[in-house]
Write a protein that holds these residues in place. Structure first.
Motif, PDB file in Angstrom:
ATOM      1  N   SER A   7       0.335  -0.967  11.764  1.00 37.13           N
ATOM      2  CA  SER A   7      -0.099  -1.368  10.424  1.00 37.13           C
ATOM      3  C   SER A   7      -1.468  -0.771  10.137  1.00 37.13           C
ATOM      4  O   SER A   7      -2.167  -0.319  11.053  1.00 37.13           O
ATOM      5  N   TRP A   8      -1.861  -0.770   8.863  1.00 39.89           N
ATOM      6  CA  TRP A   8      -3.156  -0.236   8.441  1.00 39.89           C
ATOM      7  C   TRP A   8      -3.518  -0.896   7.123  1.00 39.89           C
ATOM      8  O   TRP A   8      -2.679  -1.549   6.492  1.00 39.89           O
ATOM      9  N   ILE A  27       3.864  -1.066   4.111  1.00 40.67           N
ATOM     10  CA  ILE A  27       3.167  -1.203   5.397  1.00 40.67           C
ATOM     11  C   ILE A  27       3.830  -2.291   6.250  1.00 40.67           C
ATOM     12  O   ILE A  27       4.006  -2.122   7.465  1.00 40.67           O
ATOM     13  N   LEU A  28       4.201  -3.388   5.607  1.00 40.87           N
ATOM     14  CA  LEU A  28       4.862  -4.469   6.342  1.00 40.87           C
ATOM     15  C   LEU A  28       6.219  -4.029   6.869  1.00 40.87           C
ATOM     16  O   LEU A  28       6.642  -4.442   7.959  1.00 40.87           O
ATOM     17  N   PHE A  29       6.920  -3.196   6.106  1.00 38.55           N
ATOM     18  CA  PHE A  29       8.212  -2.671   6.563  1.00 38.55           C
ATOM     19  C   PHE A  29       8.028  -1.819   7.819  1.00 38.55           C
ATOM     20  O   PHE A  29       8.773  -1.953   8.796  1.00 38.55           O
ATOM     21  N   VAL A  30       7.021  -0.947   7.799  1.00 39.17           N
ATOM     22  CA  VAL A  30       6.738  -0.114   8.972  1.00 39.17           C
ATOM     23  C   VAL A  30       6.302  -0.984  10.147  1.00 39.17           C
ATOM     24  O   VAL A  30       6.685  -0.734  11.296  1.00 39.17           O
ATOM     25  N   GLY A  78       0.074  11.471  -5.033  1.00 40.87           N
ATOM     26  CA  GLY A  78       0.405  10.131  -5.512  1.00 40.87           C
ATOM     27  C   GLY A  78       1.580   9.531  -4.772  1.00 40.87           C
ATOM     28  O   GLY A  78       1.571   8.342  -4.420  1.00 40.87           O
ATOM     29  N   PHE A  79       2.594  10.342  -4.501  1.00 33.73           N
ATOM     30  CA  PHE A  79       3.779   9.860  -3.795  1.00 33.73           C
ATOM     31  C   PHE A  79       3.404   9.340  -2.409  1.00 33.73           C
ATOM     32  O   PHE A  79       3.843   8.265  -1.998  1.00 33.73           O
ATOM     33  N   PHE A  80       2.577  10.084  -1.693  1.00 37.05           N
ATOM     34  CA  PHE A  80       2.222   9.673  -0.345  1.00 37.05           C
ATOM     35  C   PHE A  80       1.266   8.480  -0.346  1.00 37.05           C
ATOM     36  O   PHE A  80       1.315   7.652   0.570  1.00 37.05           O
ATOM     37  N   VAL A  81       0.415   8.365  -1.363  1.00 35.65           N
ATOM     38  CA  VAL A  81      -0.447   7.184  -1.448  1.00 35.65           C
ATOM     39  C   VAL A  81       0.398   5.923  -1.658  1.00 35.65           C
ATOM     40  O   VAL A  81       0.197   4.897  -0.992  1.00 35.65           O
ATOM     41  N   VAL A  82       1.357   6.000  -2.589  1.00 31.75           N
ATOM     42  CA  VAL A  82       2.231   4.848  -2.836  1.00 31.75           C
ATOM     43  C   VAL A  82       3.061   4.529  -1.598  1.00 31.75           C
ATOM     44  O   VAL A  82       3.237   3.371  -1.224  1.00 31.75           O
ATOM     45  N   LEU A  83       3.563   5.575  -0.953  1.00 29.71           N
ATOM     46  CA  LEU A  83       4.403   5.374   0.228  1.00 29.71           C
ATOM     47  C   LEU A  83       3.638   4.732   1.372  1.00 29.71           C
ATOM     48  O   LEU A  83       4.145   3.837   2.055  1.00 29.71           O
ATOM     49  N   LEU A  84       2.395   5.161   1.582  1.00 28.48           N
ATOM     50  CA  LEU A  84       1.662   4.760   2.779  1.00 28.48           C
ATOM     51  C   LEU A  84       0.755   3.551   2.593  1.00 28.48           C
ATOM     52  O   LEU A  84       0.411   2.887   3.576  1.00 28.48           O
TER      53      LEU A  84
END
Length: 216
Positions: A103-104, A93-96, A81-87
């Motif tokens: 982007s994805w 995504i806009l920050f990355v 869940g943590f990685f789904v929210v993070l990614l």
């Protein structure tokens, strides 16, 4: 200058610098460790088993499933869940994209909010298990609890900001960014670093087992 300006300004830049430098420092220190000589005759020499162990040990042995099934399930729910929210949350995504140009596709906000709430619930349940289990409580130290805190706070503040609950959105967003910065600064120096080091430790163990001819 308000809280949001402070959080998005130099503090964010410095936290990213500490995060990247800390990871580089930890990995460099590990790679430069002097290897102890092994004079035993190797039975096998291959990196394949080391690579395989990185993935096979993501699922626990059957012997540990009976008494730890709930904690194992909560652990998987939290990590996934943590990685789904993070990614897959659009603002992330806009920050990355602003940093790297990459982007994805994102998931719907409602789905991310639900996953974030479940993830935070699993994290709270794991803390309760640690506090109520005498063995886990004995083995726990400051690193365990502080790592839990800096992981839970970004989730909690992110959910509050998304729901616009508790304060002005700008204030909540500023608090969320500050908790993320605390997470980034602590990450290389505490047990959170296992998110990277697990691959090195499992791979090394797998290659040692391969050399000795031991079953994995």
């Amino acid at each position: 200058m308000d809280l949001l300006d402070i959080a998005r300004g130099p503090l964010l830049q410095w936290s990213l610098v500490v995060f990247l430098f800390g990871i580089f420092w930890r990995l460099t220190g590990i790679l430069l460790l002097k290897k102890k000589p092994d004079f035993s005759e190797p039975r096998n020499e291959s990196a394949q088993r080391g690579l395989r162990m990185i993935f096979t040990r993501m699922w626990p042995k059957r012997e540990f499933m009976k008494n730890q099934a709930l904690d194992l399930a909560l652990g998987y729910v939290f990590h996934l869940g943590f990685f789904v929210v993070l990614l897959f949350f659009l603002p992330h995504i806009l920050f990355v994209k602003d940093l790297t140009g990459l982007s994805w596709p994102n998931l719907p906000n409602g789905m991310i909010f639900f996953i974030g709430a479940v993830t935070l619930g699993a994290l709270v349940a794991l803390l309760f298990s640690r506090l109520t289990n005498p063995v886990k409580r004995l083995l726990s130290n400051f690193d365990d609890y502080f790592s839990w805190l800096v992981t839970a706070l970004p989730l909690a503040t992110g959910l509050l900001a998304a729901a616009h609950v508790g304060a002005r959105y700008e204030t909540l967003l500023g608090l969320h960014i500050l908790t993320v910065e605390a997470f980034l600064i602590w990450f290389p120096f505490g047990k959170l670093m296992h998110a990277i080091l697990f691959a090195f430790s499992r791979g090394t163990t797998g290659m040692q087992f391969e050399r000795k001819g031991a079953a994995i």
